[in-house]
Design an enzyme around this catalytic site. Structure first.
Site, PDB file in Angstrom:
ATOM      1  N   ARG A 164     -14.367  14.633   8.833  1.00 43.77           N
ATOM      2  CA  ARG A 164     -15.142  14.994   7.633  1.00 43.77           C
ATOM      3  C   ARG A 164     -16.616  15.161   7.982  1.00 43.77           C
ATOM      4  NH1 ARG A 164     -13.034   9.961   4.392  1.00 43.77           N
ATOM      5  NH2 ARG A 164     -10.840  10.264   4.850  1.00 43.77           N
TER       6      ARG A 164
ATOM      7  N   ILE B 176     -14.196   1.681  14.976  1.00 41.23           N
ATOM      8  CA  ILE B 176     -15.389   1.916  15.796  1.00 41.23           C
ATOM      9  C   ILE B 176     -16.327   0.708  15.712  1.00 41.23           C
ATOM     10  CG2 ILE B 176     -17.423   3.411  16.077  1.00 41.23           C
ATOM     11  CD1 ILE B 176     -15.667   5.722  14.938  1.00 41.23           C
TER      12      ILE B 176
ATOM     13  N   HIS C  97     -13.545   2.401   0.374  1.00 47.06           N
ATOM     14  CA  HIS C  97     -13.541   1.262   1.306  1.00 47.06           C
ATOM     15  C   HIS C  97     -14.091  -0.005   0.654  1.00 47.06           C
ATOM     16  CE1 HIS C  97     -14.093   4.258   4.890  1.00 47.06           C
ATOM     17  NE2 HIS C  97     -12.809   4.002   4.711  1.00 47.06           N
TER      18      HIS C  97
ATOM     19  N   ASN D  94     -14.855  -2.235  17.762  1.00 45.33           N
ATOM     20  CA  ASN D  94     -14.515  -2.063  19.185  1.00 45.33           C
ATOM     21  C   ASN D  94     -15.509  -1.287  20.032  1.00 45.33           C
ATOM     22  OD1 ASN D  94     -11.803  -3.237  18.964  1.00 45.33           O
ATOM     23  ND2 ASN D  94     -11.439  -1.484  17.628  1.00 45.33           N
TER      24      ASN D  94
ATOM     25  N   ARG E  42     -12.803   7.207  20.982  1.00 46.61           N
ATOM     26  CA  ARG E  42     -12.501   6.859  22.383  1.00 46.61           C
ATOM     27  C   ARG E  42     -12.490   8.116  23.252  1.00 46.61           C
ATOM     28  NH1 ARG E  42      -7.717   3.036  20.540  1.00 46.61           N
ATOM     29  NH2 ARG E  42      -7.700   4.795  19.119  1.00 46.61           N
TER      30      ARG E  42
ATOM     31  N   GLU F 169      -8.314  -5.883   4.771  1.00 48.38           N
ATOM     32  CA  GLU F 169      -8.181  -5.478   3.371  1.00 48.38           C
ATOM     33  C   GLU F 169      -6.949  -6.106   2.729  1.00 48.38           C
ATOM     34  OE1 GLU F 169      -8.880  -1.713   5.235  1.00 48.38           O
ATOM     35  OE2 GLU F 169      -9.824  -0.961   3.412  1.00 48.38           O
TER      36      GLU F 169
ATOM     37  N   ASN G  24       0.883  -1.161   0.000  1.00 48.84           N
ATOM     38  CA  ASN G  24       0.000   0.000   0.000  1.00 48.84           C
ATOM     39  C   ASN G  24       0.925   1.217   0.000  1.00 48.84           C
ATOM     40  OD1 ASN G  24      -1.834   2.007   0.419  1.00 48.84           O
ATOM     41  ND2 ASN G  24      -2.752   1.110   2.259  1.00 48.84           N
TER      42      ASN G  24
ATOM     43  N   ARG H 211      -2.575  -2.029  -3.435  1.00 45.49           N
ATOM     44  CA  ARG H 211      -3.839  -1.356  -3.142  1.00 45.49           C
ATOM     45  C   ARG H 211      -3.894  -0.042  -3.922  1.00 45.49           C
ATOM     46  NH1 ARG H 211      -5.658   2.462   1.694  1.00 45.49           N
ATOM     47  NH2 ARG H 211      -7.819   2.589   1.062  1.00 45.49           N
TER      48      ARG H 211
ATOM     49  N   ASP I 281     -11.314  11.432  17.731  1.00 42.35           N
ATOM     50  CA  ASP I 281     -11.138  10.051  18.156  1.00 42.35           C
ATOM     51  C   ASP I 281     -12.326   9.612  19.001  1.00 42.35           C
ATOM     52  OD1 ASP I 281     -10.249   7.824  19.893  1.00 42.35           O
ATOM     53  OD2 ASP I 281      -8.323   8.160  18.888  1.00 42.35           O
TER      54      ASP I 281
ATOM     55  N   HIS J  21     -18.600   0.243   7.599  1.00 44.33           N
ATOM     56  CA  HIS J  21     -17.158   0.404   7.862  1.00 44.33           C
ATOM     57  C   HIS J  21     -16.989   1.708   8.631  1.00 44.33           C
ATOM     58  CE1 HIS J  21     -12.775   0.043   6.831  1.00 44.33           C
ATOM     59  NE2 HIS J  21     -12.883   1.288   7.271  1.00 44.33           N
ATOM     60  N   LEU J  22     -16.750   1.583   9.941  1.00 50.06           N
ATOM     61  CA  LEU J  22     -16.706   2.776  10.798  1.00 50.06           C
ATOM     62  C   LEU J  22     -15.308   2.937  11.387  1.00 50.06           C
ATOM     63  CD1 LEU J  22     -20.038   2.020  12.737  1.00 50.06           C
ATOM     64  CD2 LEU J  22     -19.778   3.229  10.559  1.00 50.06           C
ATOM     65  N   GLY J  23     -14.492   3.741  10.727  1.00 52.06           N
ATOM     66  CA  GLY J  23     -13.165   4.058  11.254  1.00 52.06           C
ATOM     67  C   GLY J  23     -13.053   5.569  11.317  1.00 52.06           C
ATOM     68  N   ASN J  24     -11.847   6.085  11.131  1.00 55.09           N
ATOM     69  CA  ASN J  24     -11.710   7.540  11.014  1.00 55.09           C
ATOM     70  C   ASN J  24     -12.490   8.041   9.809  1.00 55.09           C
ATOM     71  OD1 ASN J  24     -10.317   9.182  12.855  1.00 55.09           O
ATOM     72  ND2 ASN J  24      -8.489   7.932  12.467  1.00 55.09           N
TER      73      ASN J  24
HETATM   74  P1  ADP Z   1      -8.757   4.360  10.009  1.00 49.32           P
HETATM   75  O1  ADP Z   1      -9.972   4.768   9.249  1.00 49.32           O
HETATM   76  O2  ADP Z   1      -7.784   5.463  10.208  1.00 49.32           O
HETATM   77  O3  ADP Z   1      -8.154   3.035   9.580  1.00 49.32           O
HETATM   78  P2  ADP Z   1      -9.665   2.849  12.322  1.00 49.32           P
HETATM   79  O4  ADP Z   1     -10.455   1.859  11.541  1.00 49.32           O
HETATM   80  O5  ADP Z   1      -8.453   2.371  13.029  1.00 49.32           O
HETATM   81  O6  ADP Z   1      -9.306   4.129  11.477  1.00 49.32           O
HETATM   82  O7  ADP Z   1     -10.659   3.498  13.409  1.00 49.32           O
HETATM   83  C1  ADP Z   1     -10.257   4.545  14.217  1.00 49.32           C
HETATM   84  C2  ADP Z   1     -11.436   4.911  15.104  1.00 49.32           C
HETATM   85  O8  ADP Z   1     -11.793   3.770  15.893  1.00 49.32           O
HETATM   86  C3  ADP Z   1     -11.119   6.038  16.078  1.00 49.32           C
HETATM   87  O9  ADP Z   1     -12.212   6.932  16.156  1.00 49.32           O
HETATM   88  C4  ADP Z   1     -10.990   5.289  17.379  1.00 49.32           C
HETATM   89  O10 ADP Z   1     -11.298   6.089  18.488  1.00 49.32           O
HETATM   90  C5  ADP Z   1     -12.012   4.199  17.206  1.00 49.32           C
HETATM   91  N1  ADP Z   1     -11.816   3.138  18.198  1.00 49.32           N
HETATM   92  C6  ADP Z   1     -10.808   2.255  18.299  1.00 49.32           C
HETATM   93  N2  ADP Z   1     -10.943   1.489  19.419  1.00 49.32           N
HETATM   94  C7  ADP Z   1     -12.081   1.910  20.029  1.00 49.32           C
HETATM   95  C8  ADP Z   1     -12.796   1.531  21.207  1.00 49.32           C
HETATM   96  N3  ADP Z   1     -12.357   0.553  21.996  1.00 49.32           N
HETATM   97  N4  ADP Z   1     -13.935   2.199  21.510  1.00 49.32           N
HETATM   98  C9  ADP Z   1     -14.377   3.190  20.724  1.00 49.32           C
HETATM   99  N5  ADP Z   1     -13.766   3.594  19.594  1.00 49.32           N
HETATM  100  C10 ADP Z   1     -12.647   2.957  19.254  1.00 49.32           C
END
Ligand code: ADP
Length: 396
Positions: A238, A328, A177, A331, A281, A382, A7, A88, A279, A205-208
């Protein structure tokens, strides 16, 4: 068979080495700060960490250092030993409907898509060209984040703007994604024992960055990201969906200049813009301490997600499962509980203890008895998906 997944960005290369006979990753690492004074390279293999801090002038030097680390660890001695290299690619434009073996024509088409992904495709191209120059006859495959979404019908991917202009400038919904949505939907079908071609799911798909995808009979029919990854859900930084007139209004009010719009919507909005942290968390820690804005950000995120699940339920008709993934999704038990509780009238019903259980990090079902739509958590992978696609193409 050994497959390397790369990547490549403009200043970094993430890599992972797979033994495909076992679908297993045997090494992974990162080359970063390419082109800067303080380069850093790290490889993890055999439970050990191999590391170098040196200047990494360009991608060529970066891959040389990756090879040195591979040799030190003993997992690989030369790129020429590989059976294939998978890359990728963020954006395949309208040209690619599937992954592809790299040829000069494929490279040209990725170059043509640079206008659509100016921050990503140039780095990918540097990675491909460099890796090709160092790996002899090893076949290279490109796997696109946009390809899974190419099955959307035209009425779903068009924007209601003048048609000829949209066609001329390639303005449409591409989504992102895709490799993740494809992977978790396939895994979800496998987990439930449903043939993929009959599987209907809403993948979250819930990340950043965050996006939703509607999968009907194993094909994407709708997704929330658009021409760029800005549209759809509220994300870390965003805005997601917004009335475009907000921008012209703020400009007229003297709050925003044309050259600030991109940064405003992509880097200063979302959770960060609402409550001061991107973030999740931190958002939840602040809620614990009584921070009202953090609570608002959490509720807005959940509300937007719920709207999309409802909309995609309407699009698909019959839903076998909703699937949570990403940082997210995998976790955050509080977000999952809130969204699922508020969708009980759809037949989504999760068991609070299963949802809280942190001992199982793998693919899992959270259902309480009486649920008619399954709720799954499937950790995304991925890189494995790219390795699998690479193997499929080189075997053809
Ligand atoms: P990216 O899109 O950068 O790959 P990730 O898939 O790693 O991101 O997701 C990052 C998000 O996941 C952040 O908002 C982080 O706070 C959240 N996250 C990770 N672990 C936890 C947790 N235990 N509880 C709540 N949110 C979490």
């Amino acid at each position: 068979m050994k497959i390397l997944v790369l990547n490549s960005g403009s200043s970094s290369i993430k890599f992972q080495l797979f033994l495909m006979d076992k679908n297993e990753s045997i090494a992974s690492g990162l080359i970063e700060q390419i082109g800067q004074e303080n380069g850093h390279a790290v490889l993890k293999a055999n439970g050990e960490k191999y590391e170098k801090f040196v200047q990494i002038k360009d991608h060529h030097v970066g891959l040389d250092i990756m090879n040195e680390l591979f040799r030190e660890s003993g997992v690989l001695h030369d790129l020429k030993e590989l059976d294939g290299i998978g890359h990728r690619i963020v954006h395949g434009g309208e040209s690619f409907k599937s992954s592809a073996l790299v040829t000069p024509d494929v490279i040209k088409k990725i170059e043509d898509a640079v206008v659509l992904a100016p921050l990503h495709n140039p780095g990918h191209l540097a990675g491909i060209k460099t890796a090709m120059s160092q790996s002899g006859d090893v076949p290279h495959v490109v796997v696109f984040d946009t390809v899974f979404h190419q099955t959307m019908p035209e009425y779903a991917y068009r924007y209601a703007i003048p048609y000829d202009l949209a066609k001329k400038q390639h303005v449409r919904r591409y989504g992102a994604h895709g490799t993740s949505h494809h992977y978790v939907s396939m895994q979800g079908a496998k987990f439930l024992g449903i043939p993929y071609e009959n599987f209907n799911a809403i993948t979250l798909h819930l990340g950043n960055g965050a996006s939703v995808c509607a999968v009907k009979n194993g094909k994407c029919v709708e997704t929330s990201m658009g021409l760029t990854p800005l549209e759809g859900l509220i994300m870390g930084t965003r805005s997601g969906d917004i009335d475009p007139a907000v921008i012209t209004y703020l400009m007229r009010q003297g709050e925003l200049k044309a050259d600030e719009i991109d940064t405003f919507l992509n880097k200063k909005s979302g959770l960060l813009g609402i409550c001061g942290t991107n973030d999740m968390r931190d958002v939840e820690e602040r809620i614990e301490k009584g921070d009202e804005r953090a609570k608002l950000a959490f509720d807005m995120f959940a509300h937007r997600l719920k709207k999309y699940i409802g909309a995609y339920y309407a699009v698909i008709g019959k839903v076998d499962a909703i699937i949570f993934t990403g940082g997210i999704g995998e976790n955050d038990q509080d977000m999952r509980q809130k969204v699922c509780d508020e969708l009980a009238h759809f037949g989504i019903k999760i068991d609070a203890n299963l949802n809280k259980d942190r001992s199982n990090k793998g693919d899992r079902c959270l259902d309480a008895s009486g649920a008619t739509i399954k709720t799954l958590v499937i950790p995304t992978n991925e890189e494995l998906m790219i390795a699998t696609e690479t193997l499929k193409l080189i075997k053809k």
